[in-house]
Enzyme design. Structure first.
Site, PDB file in Angstrom:
ATOM      1  N   LEU A   1      -9.974  -7.828 -12.857  1.00 42.04           N
ATOM      2  CA  LEU A   1     -11.395  -7.508 -12.653  1.00 42.04           C
ATOM      3  C   LEU A   1     -12.185  -7.800 -13.929  1.00 42.04           C
ATOM      4  O   LEU A   1     -11.693  -7.587 -15.038  1.00 42.04           O
ATOM      5  CB  LEU A   1     -11.527  -6.043 -12.245  1.00 42.04           C
ATOM      6  CG  LEU A   1     -10.944  -5.768 -10.852  1.00 42.04           C
ATOM      7  CD1 LEU A   1     -10.609  -4.299 -10.670  1.00 42.04           C
ATOM      8  CD2 LEU A   1     -11.887  -6.242  -9.753  1.00 42.04           C
TER       9      LEU A   1
ATOM     10  N   GLY B   1       0.795  -1.229   0.000  1.00 47.81           N
ATOM     11  CA  GLY B   1       0.000   0.000   0.000  1.00 47.81           C
ATOM     12  C   GLY B   1       0.825   1.275   0.000  1.00 47.81           C
ATOM     13  O   GLY B   1       0.368   2.311   0.490  1.00 47.81           O
TER      14      GLY B   1
ATOM     15  N   HIS C   1       0.682   0.854 -13.105  1.00 48.10           N
ATOM     16  CA  HIS C   1       1.439  -0.316 -13.543  1.00 48.10           C
ATOM     17  C   HIS C   1       2.933   0.022 -13.562  1.00 48.10           C
ATOM     18  O   HIS C   1       3.320   1.083 -14.068  1.00 48.10           O
ATOM     19  CB  HIS C   1       0.974  -0.740 -14.944  1.00 48.10           C
ATOM     20  CG  HIS C   1       1.699  -1.940 -15.425  1.00 48.10           C
ATOM     21  ND1 HIS C   1       1.438  -3.200 -14.926  1.00 48.10           N
ATOM     22  CD2 HIS C   1       2.728  -2.096 -16.313  1.00 48.10           C
ATOM     23  CE1 HIS C   1       2.249  -4.073 -15.500  1.00 48.10           C
ATOM     24  NE2 HIS C   1       3.043  -3.427 -16.342  1.00 48.10           N
TER      25      HIS C   1
ATOM     26  N   MET D   1      -4.093  -7.119  -6.780  1.00 46.96           N
ATOM     27  CA  MET D   1      -3.561  -8.207  -7.609  1.00 46.96           C
ATOM     28  C   MET D   1      -4.646  -9.175  -8.114  1.00 46.96           C
ATOM     29  O   MET D   1      -4.430 -10.379  -8.171  1.00 46.96           O
ATOM     30  CB  MET D   1      -2.485  -8.980  -6.813  1.00 46.96           C
ATOM     31  CG  MET D   1      -1.339  -8.115  -6.328  1.00 46.96           C
ATOM     32  SD  MET D   1      -0.522  -7.202  -7.665  1.00 46.96           S
ATOM     33  CE  MET D   1       0.413  -8.544  -8.387  1.00 46.96           C
TER      34      MET D   1
ATOM     35  N   ASN E   1      -5.673   2.640 -12.801  1.00 46.00           N
ATOM     36  CA  ASN E   1      -4.733   1.606 -12.368  1.00 46.00           C
ATOM     37  C   ASN E   1      -3.322   2.136 -12.526  1.00 46.00           C
ATOM     38  O   ASN E   1      -3.051   2.958 -13.405  1.00 46.00           O
ATOM     39  CB  ASN E   1      -4.906   0.347 -13.227  1.00 46.00           C
ATOM     40  CG  ASN E   1      -3.982  -0.776 -12.765  1.00 46.00           C
ATOM     41  OD1 ASN E   1      -3.839  -1.011 -11.553  1.00 46.00           O
ATOM     42  ND2 ASN E   1      -3.348  -1.464 -13.691  1.00 46.00           N
TER      43      ASN E   1
ATOM     44  N   ASN F   1       1.549   3.033  -2.598  1.00 44.19           N
ATOM     45  CA  ASN F   1       0.823   3.997  -3.450  1.00 44.19           C
ATOM     46  C   ASN F   1      -0.379   4.575  -2.710  1.00 44.19           C
ATOM     47  O   ASN F   1      -0.675   5.769  -2.830  1.00 44.19           O
ATOM     48  CB  ASN F   1       0.384   3.324  -4.752  1.00 44.19           C
ATOM     49  CG  ASN F   1       1.501   3.305  -5.781  1.00 44.19           C
ATOM     50  OD1 ASN F   1       1.885   4.340  -6.311  1.00 44.19           O
ATOM     51  ND2 ASN F   1       2.058   2.125  -6.025  1.00 44.19           N
TER      52      ASN F   1
HETATM   53  C1  GRF Z   1       3.265  -1.225  -7.563  1.00 44.10           C
HETATM   54  O1  GRF Z   1       4.501  -1.436  -8.197  1.00 44.10           O
HETATM   55  C2  GRF Z   1       2.162  -1.103  -8.581  1.00 44.10           C
HETATM   56  O2  GRF Z   1       2.566  -0.505  -9.763  1.00 44.10           O
HETATM   57  C3  GRF Z   1       1.816  -2.552  -8.831  1.00 44.10           C
HETATM   58  O3  GRF Z   1       1.918  -3.169  -7.569  1.00 44.10           O
HETATM   59  C4  GRF Z   1       2.830  -2.449  -6.746  1.00 44.10           C
HETATM   60  C5  GRF Z   1       2.085  -2.069  -5.507  1.00 44.10           C
HETATM   61  O4  GRF Z   1       2.882  -1.448  -4.565  1.00 44.10           O
HETATM   62  N1  GRF Z   1       0.526  -2.646  -9.473  1.00 44.10           N
HETATM   63  P1  GRF Z   1       2.224  -0.805  -3.255  1.00 44.10           P
HETATM   64  O5  GRF Z   1       1.318  -1.881  -2.644  1.00 44.10           O
HETATM   65  O6  GRF Z   1       1.471   0.419  -3.669  1.00 44.10           O
HETATM   66  O7  GRF Z   1       3.392  -0.513  -2.353  1.00 44.10           O
END
Ligand code: GRF
Length: 218
Positions: free
Chosen positions: A96, A15, A112, A93, A110, A17
């Site tokens: 959907l 988490g 990536h 992960m 999203n 992000n």
């Molecule tokens: C990130 O690299 C994002 O791009 C990918 O999964 C990772 C999640 O990281 N989809 P976090 O859980 O936000 O630390």
């Protein structure tokens, strides 16, 4: 003062992000608040982050559903009940189904960890490294019914060094993710984003690519 619009953030893990979004919201850098955090994993550290910020959380374990559609329908029900105006997938992960995508047309983002359309799927940094690209990066895009295929809103570029490992490259990319996800959310709420086919335009503003060298931490 009226309450800011709510967003729902979906996670499965650390988490970081989500943390960047929470921080941006608290600093007033994005005009919205995180109304709910949903995880499909009960031990996702992002749930702790949400609780520390007083944000309600829900765990919806996908293993408790007979198929993807019913899992997705449960997510839709929670998000609608919460009144969220935007859904942000942040390290969520699960693929959907159209049940979810069609419930929030052009209102799901999203992130990536690669420069799409290169290296979609779950191993962006590792695939960039083995392929030998000299630059990689990250992408925030609208979700469509494909995997990592939706119209692109913001990308940031990072260099790939000879001595990189998957971990060092992923960490360099993550720094940029934390920068461009709030940026994309701010653009979304500005009302200036226009989807024209595959292209996302920001009306009234030129599209300036966000290069890594603008950020001294990169
Ligand atoms: C990130 O690299 C994002 O791009 C990918 O999964 C990772 C999640 O990281 N989809 P976090 O859980 O936000 O630390």
């Amino acid at each position: 003062m009226s309450e800011q619009p709510a967003i729902a953030v979906l996670i499965s893990g650390s988490g970081s992000n989500l943390q960047a979004i929470l921080n941006a919201s608290e600093r007033g850098e994005i005009p919205c608040r995180v109304g709910i955090v949903i995880s499909n994993k009960a031990d996702a550290y992002g749930l702790v982050r949400a609780e520390k910020h007083g944000v309600p959380t829900e765990v919806v374990d996908h293993r408790g559903f007979p198929n993807r559609e019913e899992f997705d329908a449960k997510l839709v029900e929670i998000i609608r009940g919460n009144g969220a105006e935007l859904v942000c997938l942040a390290g969520f992960m699960r693929v959907l189904t159209p049940v979810f995508v069609r419930a929030f047309p052009n209102r799901i983002l999203n992130i990536h960890p690669a420069l799409l359309p290169s290296f979609p799927g779950t191993h962006g940094p590792g695939q960039a490294l083995s392929y030998g690209v000299r630059f990689s990066g990250c992408t925030v895009h609208f979700l469509d019914e494909g995997v990592d295929t939706g119209p692109i809103i913001v990308q940031a570029v990072v260099p790939v060094y000879d001595e990189d490992t998957v971990e060092t490259l992923a960490a360099r990319i993550l720094v940029q993710e934390h920068r461009i996800y709030p940026m994309a959310i701010r653009l979304f709420f500005s009302g200036k984003l226009k989807i024209e086919g595959r292209r996302v335009r920001v009306s009234g503003e030129p599209r300036i690519p966000e290069f890594f060298h603008r950020n001294p931490d990169a």
